[in-house]
Scaffold this motif. Structure first.
Motif, PDB file in Angstrom:
ATOM      1  N   ASN A 174       0.658  -1.214  -0.018  1.00  0.00           N
ATOM      2  CA  ASN A 174       0.067  -0.271   0.055  1.00  0.00           C
ATOM      3  C   ASN A 174       0.745   1.250   0.270  1.00  0.00           C
ATOM      4  O   ASN A 174       1.653   1.517   1.081  1.00  0.00           O
ATOM      5  N   SER A 175       0.713   2.200  -0.826  1.00  0.00           N
ATOM      6  CA  SER A 175       1.572   3.407  -1.120  1.00  0.00           C
ATOM      7  C   SER A 175       2.745   3.209  -0.921  1.00  0.00           C
ATOM      8  O   SER A 175       3.524   3.950  -0.263  1.00  0.00           O
ATOM      9  N   CYS A 176       3.703   2.203  -1.616  1.00  0.00           N
ATOM     10  CA  CYS A 176       4.941   1.923  -1.508  1.00  0.00           C
ATOM     11  C   CYS A 176       5.638   2.949  -2.261  1.00  0.00           C
ATOM     12  O   CYS A 176       6.788   2.967  -2.142  1.00  0.00           O
ATOM     13  N   GLY A 177       5.168   3.547  -3.305  1.00  0.00           N
ATOM     14  CA  GLY A 177       6.075   4.642  -4.203  1.00  0.00           C
ATOM     15  C   GLY A 177       6.544   3.895  -5.208  1.00  0.00           C
ATOM     16  O   GLY A 177       6.862   2.596  -4.934  1.00  0.00           O
ATOM     17  N   GLY A 181      14.740   3.099  -5.230  1.00  0.00           N
ATOM     18  CA  GLY A 181      15.382   3.240  -3.842  1.00  0.00           C
ATOM     19  C   GLY A 181      14.424   3.902  -2.973  1.00  0.00           C
ATOM     20  O   GLY A 181      14.772   4.276  -1.592  1.00  0.00           O
ATOM     21  N   GLY A 182      13.120   4.331  -3.015  1.00  0.00           N
ATOM     22  CA  GLY A 182      12.409   4.993  -2.404  1.00  0.00           C
ATOM     23  C   GLY A 182      11.149   5.627  -3.080  1.00  0.00           C
ATOM     24  O   GLY A 182      10.826   5.649  -3.984  1.00  0.00           O
ATOM     25  N   ALA A 183      10.350   6.515  -2.116  1.00  0.00           N
ATOM     26  CA  ALA A 183       9.129   7.449  -2.499  1.00  0.00           C
ATOM     27  C   ALA A 183       9.558   8.854  -2.813  1.00  0.00           C
ATOM     28  O   ALA A 183      10.459   9.210  -2.098  1.00  0.00           O
ATOM     29  N   PRO A 184       8.916   9.365  -3.795  1.00  0.00           N
ATOM     30  CA  PRO A 184       9.290  10.876  -4.016  1.00  0.00           C
ATOM     31  C   PRO A 184       8.762  11.567  -3.185  1.00  0.00           C
ATOM     32  O   PRO A 184       7.516  11.536  -2.641  1.00  0.00           O
ATOM     33  N   GLY A 185       9.230  12.715  -2.568  1.00  0.00           N
ATOM     34  CA  GLY A 185       8.602  13.929  -1.945  1.00  0.00           C
ATOM     35  C   GLY A 185       9.296  15.172  -2.310  1.00  0.00           C
ATOM     36  O   GLY A 185      10.214  15.453  -2.927  1.00  0.00           O
ATOM     37  N   THR A 186       8.646  16.163  -1.730  1.00  0.00           N
ATOM     38  CA  THR A 186       9.008  17.697  -2.034  1.00  0.00           C
ATOM     39  C   THR A 186       8.914  18.430  -0.662  1.00  0.00           C
ATOM     40  O   THR A 186       7.996  18.292  -0.058  1.00  0.00           O
ATOM     41  N   ILE A 218      12.453   9.627  -0.455  1.00  0.00           N
ATOM     42  CA  ILE A 218      12.203   8.971   0.879  1.00  0.00           C
ATOM     43  C   ILE A 218      12.491   7.290   1.052  1.00  0.00           C
ATOM     44  O   ILE A 218      11.857   6.767   0.563  1.00  0.00           O
ATOM     45  N   ARG A 219      13.651   7.225   1.569  1.00  0.00           N
ATOM     46  CA  ARG A 219      13.982   5.834   1.716  1.00  0.00           C
ATOM     47  C   ARG A 219      13.437   4.741   2.716  1.00  0.00           C
ATOM     48  O   ARG A 219      13.087   3.809   2.155  1.00  0.00           O
TER      49      ARG A 219
END
Length: 266
Positions: A174-177, A181-186, A218-219
């Protein structure tokens, strides 16, 4: 063929077409497990469980505390019910309407984080696992149902049907991105740089800064000090450093597209 026979055949054909149309099931949303990305839970189903096809879930041995764990939305939708039941045994429970006749139900919650009428995204926190019930004495677990037009269906997560009538470990996607290497963020602030900390709280040392608008990967995520920021109030902290490093920023100042977890636990 006489008139009566032709009329009977026509009626039979009409009935058949109506039954076929009635049996067609609206496509289900791409339901995910109602837990954070990469969380592992035991799904328990058995013959005689009421209602049929419902699922009870708890942490596996050594997998952390079941009670108090975050429950998230399996798919986007609108909260239909968020209340405490005094006559069904559900205790604190939340029902989400996903459209097309599809709903999910989450029962025996310790607490509820949403109200009726709220719009929720997939992966957004809706409550915490508990053992609430006005009727039963229970060990902490999540009672979960996927419902179509009022009938509980055999559950599917990420398009894969559960194995019924056995205990089995499942890992949430669920919402793993989708970012490598991880999920993006700002980073989102009022314009000031955001401090990067060595741990999930303001008591940890500052190890750098990030400018407003900076893109991050976001790792992993960790629960820590509760912070109120641009994107609400959250106790999640995002590790934006390389593997093996401790570089944390508050989720409350990170735009991720979700109010819940988007990366595994650190």
């Amino acid at each position: 063929m006489n008139h009566r026979s032709r009329r009977a055949l026509a009626l039979a054909s009409l009935a058949g077409s109506l039954l076929a149309a009635g049996a067609a099931q609206a496509a289900a949303p791409n339901f995910q497990m109602p837990f954070a990305c990469n969380d592992v839970w035991v799904a328990n189903t058995w013959d005689g469980h009421k209602p049929a096809n419902s699922v009870d879930m708890n942490r596996p041995a050594g997998g952390g505390s079941t009670a108090g764990s975050t429950v998230v939305a399996s798919a986007a939708g609108t909260v239909q019910t968020s209340t405490y039941s005094t006559n069904t045994g559900y205790g604190h429970y939340v029902v989400i309407d996903h459209g097309g006749g599809w709903k999910t139900l989450h029962a025996h919650l310790q607490s509820r984080a949403v109200a009726a009428g709220d719009k929720v995204k997939q992966g957004q926190k809706i409550g915490a696992v508990g053992n609430s019930s006005a009727i039963y004495t229970l060990a902490p677990h999540l009672h979960y149902e996927q419902i179509y037009n009022g009938a509980v269906q055999k559950a599917k997560w990420n398009g894969v049907a559960l194995k019924y009538f056995e205990k089995k470990n499942y890992t949430s996607k669920n919402s793993c991105g989708s970012a490598p290497g991880g999920a993006p963020g700002t980073v989102g602030t009022s314009g000031s740089p955001l401090n990067v900390r060595s741990g999930p709280g303001t008591s940890y040392s500052v190890v750098g800064t990030l400018a407003n608008g900076a893109a991050v990967t976001i790792r992993c995520q960790k629960t820590g000090e509760t912070i109120s920021g641009t994107y609400g109030t959250s106790s999640l902290w995002n590790n934006v450093g390389a593997a093996g490093t401790n570089k944390y920023i508050p989720d409350a100042y990170t735009q991720t597209g979700s109010d819940g977890r988007v990366a595994p636990d650190c």
